[in-house]
Every structure is written in C-alpha cells, then in structure tokens.
Design a protein around this motif. Structure first.
Motif, PDB file in Angstrom:
ATOM      1  N   LYS A   1      53.250  34.388  -2.704  1.00 33.82           N
ATOM      2  CA  LYS A   1      54.599  34.929  -2.892  1.00 33.82           C
ATOM      3  C   LYS A   1      55.634  33.811  -2.785  1.00 33.82           C
ATOM      4  CE  LYS A   1      53.581  38.516  -0.057  1.00 33.82           C
ATOM      5  NZ  LYS A   1      53.825  39.733   0.753  1.00 33.82           N
ATOM      6  N   ARG A   2      55.502  32.979  -1.760  1.00 31.26           N
ATOM      7  CA  ARG A   2      56.496  31.924  -1.544  1.00 31.26           C
ATOM      8  C   ARG A   2      56.487  30.907  -2.670  1.00 31.26           C
ATOM      9  NH1 ARG A   2      59.686  28.927  -1.999  1.00 31.26           N
ATOM     10  NH2 ARG A   2      60.908  27.745  -0.489  1.00 31.26           N
ATOM     11  N   ILE A   3      55.323  30.594  -3.199  1.00 28.77           N
ATOM     12  CA  ILE A   3      55.221  29.570  -4.236  1.00 28.77           C
ATOM     13  C   ILE A   3      55.643  30.101  -5.607  1.00 28.77           C
ATOM     14  CG2 ILE A   3      53.607  28.092  -5.506  1.00 28.77           C
ATOM     15  CD1 ILE A   3      51.924  28.016  -2.853  1.00 28.77           C
ATOM     16  N   TYR A   4      55.246  31.334  -5.927  1.00 29.58           N
ATOM     17  CA  TYR A   4      55.395  31.803  -7.308  1.00 29.58           C
ATOM     18  C   TYR A   4      56.444  32.888  -7.540  1.00 29.58           C
ATOM     19  CZ  TYR A   4      51.185  29.121  -8.003  1.00 29.58           C
ATOM     20  OH  TYR A   4      50.279  28.095  -8.063  1.00 29.58           O
ATOM     21  N   VAL A   5      56.813  33.641  -6.538  1.00 24.52           N
ATOM     22  CA  VAL A   5      57.786  34.713  -6.746  1.00 24.52           C
ATOM     23  C   VAL A   5      59.191  34.159  -6.581  1.00 24.52           C
ATOM     24  CG1 VAL A   5      58.614  36.966  -5.950  1.00 24.52           C
ATOM     25  CG2 VAL A   5      56.149  36.482  -5.958  1.00 24.52           C
TER      26      VAL A   5
ATOM     27  N   ASP B   1      41.279  38.590  -3.164  1.00 22.28           N
ATOM     28  CA  ASP B   1      41.945  39.754  -2.562  1.00 22.28           C
ATOM     29  C   ASP B   1      43.453  39.552  -2.497  1.00 22.28           C
ATOM     30  OD1 ASP B   1      39.425  40.868  -2.193  1.00 22.28           O
ATOM     31  OD2 ASP B   1      39.366  40.486  -0.033  1.00 22.28           O
ATOM     32  N   ALA B   2      43.874  38.380  -2.041  1.00 13.80           N
ATOM     33  CA  ALA B   2      45.307  38.088  -1.922  1.00 13.80           C
ATOM     34  C   ALA B   2      45.975  38.090  -3.289  1.00 13.80           C
ATOM     35  CB  ALA B   2      45.516  36.743  -1.225  1.00 13.80           C
ATOM     36  N   ARG B   3      45.328  37.485  -4.249  1.00 13.75           N
ATOM     37  CA  ARG B   3      45.871  37.424  -5.601  1.00 13.75           C
ATOM     38  C   ARG B   3      46.005  38.820  -6.201  1.00 13.75           C
ATOM     39  NH1 ARG B   3      43.930  37.159 -10.736  1.00 13.75           N
ATOM     40  NH2 ARG B   3      45.209  35.992 -12.221  1.00 13.75           N
ATOM     41  N   THR B   4      44.990  39.637  -6.023  1.00 11.60           N
ATOM     42  CA  THR B   4      45.036  41.021  -6.513  1.00 11.60           C
ATOM     43  C   THR B   4      46.200  41.777  -5.876  1.00 11.60           C
ATOM     44  OG1 THR B   4      42.661  41.043  -6.906  1.00 11.60           O
ATOM     45  CG2 THR B   4      43.736  43.184  -6.646  1.00 11.60           C
ATOM     46  N   GLU B   5      46.363  41.610  -4.581  1.00 10.67           N
ATOM     47  CA  GLU B   5      47.444  42.283  -3.843  1.00 10.67           C
ATOM     48  C   GLU B   5      48.809  41.885  -4.376  1.00 10.67           C
ATOM     49  OE1 GLU B   5      49.510  41.739   0.462  1.00 10.67           O
ATOM     50  OE2 GLU B   5      47.322  41.783   0.450  1.00 10.67           O
ATOM     51  N   VAL B   6      49.071  40.591  -4.496  1.00  8.91           N
ATOM     52  CA  VAL B   6      50.402  40.162  -4.920  1.00  8.91           C
ATOM     53  C   VAL B   6      50.649  40.446  -6.396  1.00  8.91           C
ATOM     54  CG1 VAL B   6      50.708  38.466  -3.064  1.00  8.91           C
ATOM     55  CG2 VAL B   6      49.765  37.729  -5.254  1.00  8.91           C
ATOM     56  N   LYS B   7      49.610  40.412  -7.197  1.00 10.72           N
ATOM     57  CA  LYS B   7      49.767  40.763  -8.617  1.00 10.72           C
ATOM     58  C   LYS B   7      50.218  42.216  -8.756  1.00 10.72           C
ATOM     59  CE  LYS B   7      46.974  39.736 -11.888  1.00 10.72           C
ATOM     60  NZ  LYS B   7      45.807  39.490 -12.732  1.00 10.72           N
TER      61      LYS B   7
ATOM     62  N   GLN C   1      55.595  41.339 -12.506  1.00  6.94           N
ATOM     63  CA  GLN C   1      56.357  40.517 -13.452  1.00  6.94           C
ATOM     64  C   GLN C   1      56.127  39.017 -13.243  1.00  6.94           C
ATOM     65  OE1 GLN C   1      57.981  42.050 -15.926  1.00  6.94           O
ATOM     66  NE2 GLN C   1      57.225  43.940 -14.992  1.00  6.94           N
ATOM     67  N   THR C   2      55.467  38.674 -12.157  1.00  5.95           N
ATOM     68  CA  THR C   2      55.237  37.264 -11.828  1.00  5.95           C
ATOM     69  C   THR C   2      53.855  36.852 -12.308  1.00  5.95           C
ATOM     70  OG1 THR C   2      56.648  37.455  -9.875  1.00  5.95           O
ATOM     71  CG2 THR C   2      55.120  35.589  -9.939  1.00  5.95           C
ATOM     72  N   GLU C   3      53.783  35.667 -12.868  1.00  7.62           N
ATOM     73  CA  GLU C   3      52.508  35.112 -13.330  1.00  7.62           C
ATOM     74  C   GLU C   3      51.881  34.296 -12.194  1.00  7.62           C
ATOM     75  OE1 GLU C   3      49.498  34.790 -15.977  1.00  7.62           O
ATOM     76  OE2 GLU C   3      51.389  35.806 -16.413  1.00  7.62           O
ATOM     77  N   PHE C   4      50.706  34.713 -11.761  1.00 13.45           N
ATOM     78  CA  PHE C   4      49.976  34.003 -10.702  1.00 13.45           C
ATOM     79  C   PHE C   4      48.766  33.313 -11.326  1.00 13.45           C
ATOM     80  CE2 PHE C   4      52.102  37.514  -8.510  1.00 13.45           C
ATOM     81  CZ  PHE C   4      52.752  36.825  -7.497  1.00 13.45           C
ATOM     82  N   PRO C   5      48.403  32.140 -10.816  1.00 18.42           N
ATOM     83  CA  PRO C   5      47.242  31.426 -11.370  1.00 18.42           C
ATOM     84  C   PRO C   5      45.933  32.156 -11.033  1.00 18.42           C
ATOM     85  CG  PRO C   5      48.012  30.330  -9.394  1.00 18.42           C
ATOM     86  CD  PRO C   5      48.995  31.429  -9.678  1.00 18.42           C
ATOM     87  N   ASN C   6      44.940  31.935 -11.854  1.00 15.51           N
ATOM     88  CA  ASN C   6      43.619  32.532 -11.619  1.00 15.51           C
ATOM     89  C   ASN C   6      42.866  31.818 -10.506  1.00 15.51           C
ATOM     90  OD1 ASN C   6      43.857  34.542 -13.576  1.00 15.51           O
ATOM     91  ND2 ASN C   6      43.230  33.124 -15.177  1.00 15.51           N
TER      92      ASN C   6
END
Length: 148
Positions: free
Chosen positions: A67-71, A115-121, A126-131
């Motif tokens: 969240k801090r890095i990408y949102v 798990d964390a990536r799924t949660e924040v996605k 609207q935010t693009e998170f890396p795979n």
C-alpha cells in the motif's frame, strides 16, 4: 443404567493451574508425575502459535508495504508507515527470541506475498501491483529498508 464419570483432570479444570503444577514438577525433578502427553501437546501448540503469528505479521507487513509503495494516497502514508514499523518490530522480537524461525520466514514468504497482494488488489482495484516482490527477499532487508 448408571453413568460412570471420571473426575476432570487439573488440565481440564484450570489450564493455568496445570501449567504452574507442571512447572513445579519439572523444577523439582518430579518427572514421573508429569502428564507427558499433555505437555507435548502444549509445546507443539506453542510452536504452531509462533509460526501462525509470524505468518500473520509477515502478511500484514507485506500488505502495508504494498500500500505504501504503490497506492497514491498521501493521507494514508503515515498510518501505513506506523503499521510497517510495528510489524517489523514484532517480527524482529520474534526472530530474536527464536532465531530458527528465520528458516520458516523464508519458507512462507512466497505464500505471504501472494496473500498480501491478493488482499491489497481487492481493496485497491484501481492500483496496479506487481506480480512479484521487486525488492530484496532477505529478512534483514524486509525488516529494515525503506522501500518507498
């Protein structure tokens, strides 16, 4: 028909009293009166609890780092950074007390990342998170570096 009941053991009546009784027996060398099977169960439970806590805290750390890095939400940065610091400190404390958990940390990182990536996605669609985690997977880096 008369039902025969067995008196409940101290373990079943009062867990804290059972702990204290077992500790006293261990300290005095009264090993023959220790309920070894229950003691084994309790120790296994403690080990499992520590692994679950480490997993939960790593998942929370990664979610808040993401969240801090990408949102893009500067109003939330401070609270996310506070959570990152809290999770890092708790993880450092756990690893200081039980250094062997470092191996488990490395083992569960991929699952916690997913798990964390799924949660924040889900929360920030609207935010693009890396795979893949784009930074160091080293424990010391995760627990100390500022990635933003």
């Amino acid at each position: 028909m008369v039902e025969i009941t067995h008196p409940r053991s101290l373990y079943e009546q009062d867990l804290m009293a059972w702990y204290e009784d077992t500790i006293a027996k261990l300290k005095t060398g009264n090993f023959s009166d220790i309920d070894v099977n229950r003691l084994i169960e309790e120790i296994e439970g403690l080990a499992g609890r520590d692994r679950r806590e480490l997993k939960s805290r790593l998942r929370a750390l990664l979610a808040h780092l993401l969240k801090r890095i990408y949102v893009n939400s500067s109003n939330d940065y401070r609270s996310w950074e506070i959570t990152v610091r809290e999770q890092r400190q708790q993880l450092l404390d756990m690893l200081e007390q039980s250094p062997s958990l470092r191996n488990y940390f490395a083992e569960i990182f991929p699952r916690c990342w997913n798990d964390a990536r799924t949660e924040v996605k889900e929360d920030y669609s609207q935010t693009e998170f890396p795979n893949e985690w784009r930074f160091s997977h080293e424990i010391d880096a995760l627990l100390n570096e500022k990635f933003w």
